[in-house]
Design a protein around this motif. Sequence first.
Motif, PDB file in Angstrom:
ATOM      1  N   ASN A 174      22.332 -20.532   9.664  1.00 13.92           N
ATOM      2  CA  ASN A 174      21.305 -21.464  10.113  1.00 13.92           C
ATOM      3  C   ASN A 174      19.917 -20.839   9.985  1.00 13.92           C
ATOM      4  O   ASN A 174      18.972 -21.475   9.504  1.00 13.92           O
ATOM      5  N   SER A 175      19.805 -19.574  10.391  1.00 17.89           N
ATOM      6  CA  SER A 175      18.517 -18.888  10.342  1.00 17.89           C
ATOM      7  C   SER A 175      18.002 -18.757   8.920  1.00 17.89           C
ATOM      8  O   SER A 175      16.828 -19.058   8.642  1.00 17.89           O
ATOM      9  N   ILE A 176      18.855 -18.332   8.002  1.00 15.29           N
ATOM     10  CA  ILE A 176      18.384 -18.080   6.642  1.00 15.29           C
ATOM     11  C   ILE A 176      18.170 -19.381   5.868  1.00 15.29           C
ATOM     12  O   ILE A 176      17.257 -19.479   5.043  1.00 15.29           O
ATOM     13  N   LEU A 177      18.973 -20.397   6.143  1.00  8.17           N
ATOM     14  CA  LEU A 177      18.765 -21.688   5.469  1.00  8.17           C
ATOM     15  C   LEU A 177      17.462 -22.335   5.946  1.00  8.17           C
ATOM     16  O   LEU A 177      16.759 -22.977   5.162  1.00  8.17           O
ATOM     17  N   SER A 178      17.119 -22.140   7.213  1.00 11.02           N
ATOM     18  CA  SER A 178      15.824 -22.625   7.718  1.00 11.02           C
ATOM     19  C   SER A 178      14.679 -21.863   7.067  1.00 11.02           C
ATOM     20  O   SER A 178      13.642 -22.443   6.718  1.00 11.02           O
ATOM     21  N   TYR A 179      14.866 -20.565   6.914  1.00 15.60           N
ATOM     22  CA  TYR A 179      13.853 -19.723   6.259  1.00 15.60           C
ATOM     23  C   TYR A 179      13.624 -20.184   4.818  1.00 15.60           C
ATOM     24  O   TYR A 179      12.471 -20.356   4.386  1.00 15.60           O
ATOM     25  N   ILE A 180      14.698 -20.400   4.071  1.00 13.88           N
ATOM     26  CA  ILE A 180      14.552 -20.848   2.673  1.00 13.88           C
ATOM     27  C   ILE A 180      13.874 -22.206   2.618  1.00 13.88           C
ATOM     28  O   ILE A 180      13.021 -22.460   1.747  1.00 13.88           O
ATOM     29  N   HIS A 181      14.218 -23.075   3.542  1.00 16.11           N
ATOM     30  CA  HIS A 181      13.592 -24.405   3.601  1.00 16.11           C
ATOM     31  C   HIS A 181      12.077 -24.282   3.748  1.00 16.11           C
ATOM     32  O   HIS A 181      11.319 -25.054   3.144  1.00 16.11           O
ATOM     33  N   ARG A 182      11.632 -23.271   4.522  1.00 11.28           N
ATOM     34  CA  ARG A 182      10.198 -23.093   4.762  1.00 11.28           C
ATOM     35  C   ARG A 182       9.475 -22.442   3.595  1.00 11.28           C
ATOM     36  O   ARG A 182       8.318 -22.763   3.313  1.00 11.28           O
ATOM     37  N   VAL A 183      10.135 -21.499   2.917  1.00  9.68           N
ATOM     38  CA  VAL A 183       9.400 -20.666   1.949  1.00  9.68           C
ATOM     39  C   VAL A 183       9.702 -20.958   0.484  1.00  9.68           C
ATOM     40  O   VAL A 183       9.007 -20.438  -0.397  1.00  9.68           O
ATOM     41  N   LYS A 184      10.705 -21.767   0.194  1.00  3.73           N
ATOM     42  CA  LYS A 184      11.132 -21.870  -1.212  1.00  3.73           C
ATOM     43  C   LYS A 184      10.034 -22.380  -2.138  1.00  3.73           C
ATOM     44  O   LYS A 184       9.933 -21.950  -3.289  1.00  3.73           O
ATOM     45  N   GLN A 185       9.179 -23.273  -1.653  1.00  7.00           N
ATOM     46  CA  GLN A 185       8.126 -23.787  -2.517  1.00  7.00           C
ATOM     47  C   GLN A 185       7.082 -22.722  -2.839  1.00  7.00           C
ATOM     48  O   GLN A 185       6.390 -22.808  -3.862  1.00  7.00           O
ATOM     49  N   LEU A 186       6.981 -21.707  -1.985  1.00 12.67           N
ATOM     50  CA  LEU A 186       6.052 -20.606  -2.261  1.00 12.67           C
ATOM     51  C   LEU A 186       6.527 -19.773  -3.440  1.00 12.67           C
ATOM     52  O   LEU A 186       5.742 -19.031  -4.041  1.00 12.67           O
ATOM     53  N   HIS A 187       7.809 -19.901  -3.783  1.00  8.25           N
ATOM     54  CA  HIS A 187       8.392 -19.108  -4.869  1.00  8.25           C
ATOM     55  C   HIS A 187       8.743 -19.963  -6.091  1.00  8.25           C
ATOM     56  O   HIS A 187       9.472 -19.525  -6.965  1.00  8.25           O
ATOM     57  N   ALA A 188       8.192 -21.182  -6.142  1.00  8.09           N
ATOM     58  CA  ALA A 188       8.561 -22.111  -7.211  1.00  8.09           C
ATOM     59  C   ALA A 188       8.225 -21.572  -8.600  1.00  8.09           C
ATOM     60  O   ALA A 188       8.894 -21.897  -9.577  1.00  8.09           O
ATOM     61  N   ARG A 189       7.190 -20.734  -8.693  1.00  6.38           N
ATOM     62  CA  ARG A 189       6.811 -20.165  -9.986  1.00  6.38           C
ATOM     63  C   ARG A 189       7.279 -18.727 -10.139  1.00  6.38           C
ATOM     64  O   ARG A 189       6.883 -18.033 -11.068  1.00  6.38           O
ATOM     65  N   ASN A 190       8.087 -18.306  -9.206  1.00  4.23           N
ATOM     66  CA  ASN A 190       8.617 -16.946  -9.212  1.00  4.23           C
ATOM     67  C   ASN A 190       9.866 -16.883 -10.080  1.00  4.23           C
ATOM     68  O   ASN A 190      10.652 -17.829 -10.124  1.00  4.23           O
ATOM     69  N   ALA A 191      10.061 -15.756 -10.752  1.00  6.27           N
ATOM     70  CA  ALA A 191      11.241 -15.606 -11.616  1.00  6.27           C
ATOM     71  C   ALA A 191      12.531 -15.695 -10.820  1.00  6.27           C
ATOM     72  O   ALA A 191      13.592 -16.026 -11.368  1.00  6.27           O
ATOM     73  N   GLU A 223      18.082 -29.362  12.977  1.00  5.34           N
ATOM     74  CA  GLU A 223      18.342 -30.729  12.534  1.00  5.34           C
ATOM     75  C   GLU A 223      18.345 -30.855  11.015  1.00  5.34           C
ATOM     76  O   GLU A 223      19.226 -31.500  10.430  1.00  5.34           O
ATOM     77  N   HIS A 224      17.379 -30.234  10.354  1.00  3.57           N
ATOM     78  CA  HIS A 224      17.303 -30.389   8.900  1.00  3.57           C
ATOM     79  C   HIS A 224      18.454 -29.648   8.204  1.00  3.57           C
ATOM     80  O   HIS A 224      18.913 -30.064   7.132  1.00  3.57           O
ATOM     81  N   VAL A 225      18.936 -28.552   8.807  1.00  2.17           N
ATOM     82  CA  VAL A 225      20.079 -27.823   8.231  1.00  2.17           C
ATOM     83  C   VAL A 225      21.336 -28.674   8.357  1.00  2.17           C
ATOM     84  O   VAL A 225      22.101 -28.813   7.394  1.00  2.17           O
ATOM     85  N   LEU A 226      21.570 -29.241   9.536  1.00  3.36           N
ATOM     86  CA  LEU A 226      22.748 -30.088   9.741  1.00  3.36           C
ATOM     87  C   LEU A 226      22.694 -31.313   8.843  1.00  3.36           C
ATOM     88  O   LEU A 226      23.714 -31.717   8.255  1.00  3.36           O
ATOM     89  N   SER A 227      21.497 -31.901   8.698  1.00  6.34           N
ATOM     90  CA  SER A 227      21.349 -33.078   7.834  1.00  6.34           C
ATOM     91  C   SER A 227      21.661 -32.734   6.382  1.00  6.34           C
ATOM     92  O   SER A 227      22.389 -33.472   5.693  1.00  6.34           O
ATOM     93  N   SER A 228      21.142 -31.593   5.901  1.00  2.02           N
ATOM     94  CA  SER A 228      21.413 -31.169   4.525  1.00  2.02           C
ATOM     95  C   SER A 228      22.893 -30.866   4.330  1.00  2.02           C
ATOM     96  O   SER A 228      23.470 -31.183   3.283  1.00  2.02           O
ATOM     97  N   LEU A 229      23.509 -30.253   5.331  1.00  2.00           N
ATOM     98  CA  LEU A 229      24.942 -29.937   5.244  1.00  2.00           C
ATOM     99  C   LEU A 229      25.758 -31.214   5.101  1.00  2.00           C
ATOM    100  O   LEU A 229      26.673 -31.284   4.272  1.00  2.00           O
ATOM    101  N   LYS A 230      25.427 -32.222   5.882  1.00  2.00           N
ATOM    102  CA  LYS A 230      26.168 -33.491   5.813  1.00  2.00           C
ATOM    103  C   LYS A 230      25.915 -34.200   4.495  1.00  2.00           C
ATOM    104  O   LYS A 230      26.822 -34.837   3.941  1.00  2.00           O
ATOM    105  N   ASP A 231      24.692 -34.096   3.969  1.00  2.00           N
ATOM    106  CA  ASP A 231      24.395 -34.697   2.662  1.00  2.00           C
ATOM    107  C   ASP A 231      25.226 -34.053   1.562  1.00  2.00           C
ATOM    108  O   ASP A 231      25.697 -34.733   0.645  1.00  2.00           O
TER     109      ASP A 231
END
Length: 289
Positions: A174-191, A223-231
């Motif tokens: 839960n902790s790391i999936l929330s972290y990725i949800h917050r930061v992934k767009q910061l790495h969109a141009r990252n290799a 909430e967003h982790v549980l929602s993504s998991l169910k999706d």
Amino acid sequence: MANLLAGNVNMMLPNNWLWNMIDEFLYQFQSFQQYRAKLSSKTPEEIETLQECEQVWNIVDVLNILQALVDKSGIVAELERDGGAEVLACEGYVPNQSNVLRMLGYFSLIGQLRVHCLIGDYHTGLQSLYPLNVFDKSGLYTALIASCHISLFYYAGFAFLMLQRYTDAGRCLNSILSYIHRVKQLHARNAAYDQILKKNEQMYALLALVVALCPAVQSSLEEHVLSSLKDKFGEKLQRMSRGDEGLFDEAFGYGCPKFIAAAPPAYDNPSAAGPQEAYLRQRNLFLRQ
């Protein structure tokens, strides 16, 4: 690595470079182990060469190097003293001091966890993290380097899963999936962006396993982790909760790391064990739980 251990280091390097050194060192180790395991596809000459170089990328040697970096860095005593507050406060850099050994030691704690998970020694893997505490974010420097933070929580979460510590596995994931949800767009141009997305999907597969085995974990998910998991796993979660072993097998196969054998293969009998042996051993262990 040997040169770093043998001499006095008085330079400063970016901490993400130092993490990449440990990460690449273990990637090369893991890749060689997987290459060596595929004996049935090799010529007699290649097998002979591998046998002559049996000590190349030896697991014990790799673990000893990581432990030597931890010992020489003095990082354990520092983390015991303040829980990582100083490392985090100065972002790994202390004025007028080299950061190299200090941070290589820090990252080697995570490297040890990774190696032990790859050979299926989950209890020792979690022990090797000491004194890092994945549940105390106030002292974790790793969040400043995304790939390091993801590696720490992926392997810790997987180890908790395999040890049937489902609540702890759920907290990690839960902790790391929330972290990725917050930061992934910061790495969109990252290799490393594609790798971050792949790890994200792998960890949702692991979280599906955790929730199917311990439904109470759902109440602790954001909430967003549980929602993504169910999706991603809605119908499959229901079937897993009814004991559909095929779906457990599928999710485990997708979410697990690429295991390696703890011992060299039988060179005199190349067909005795295939490259999937290490995976099948851990898969069968999980399915028997």
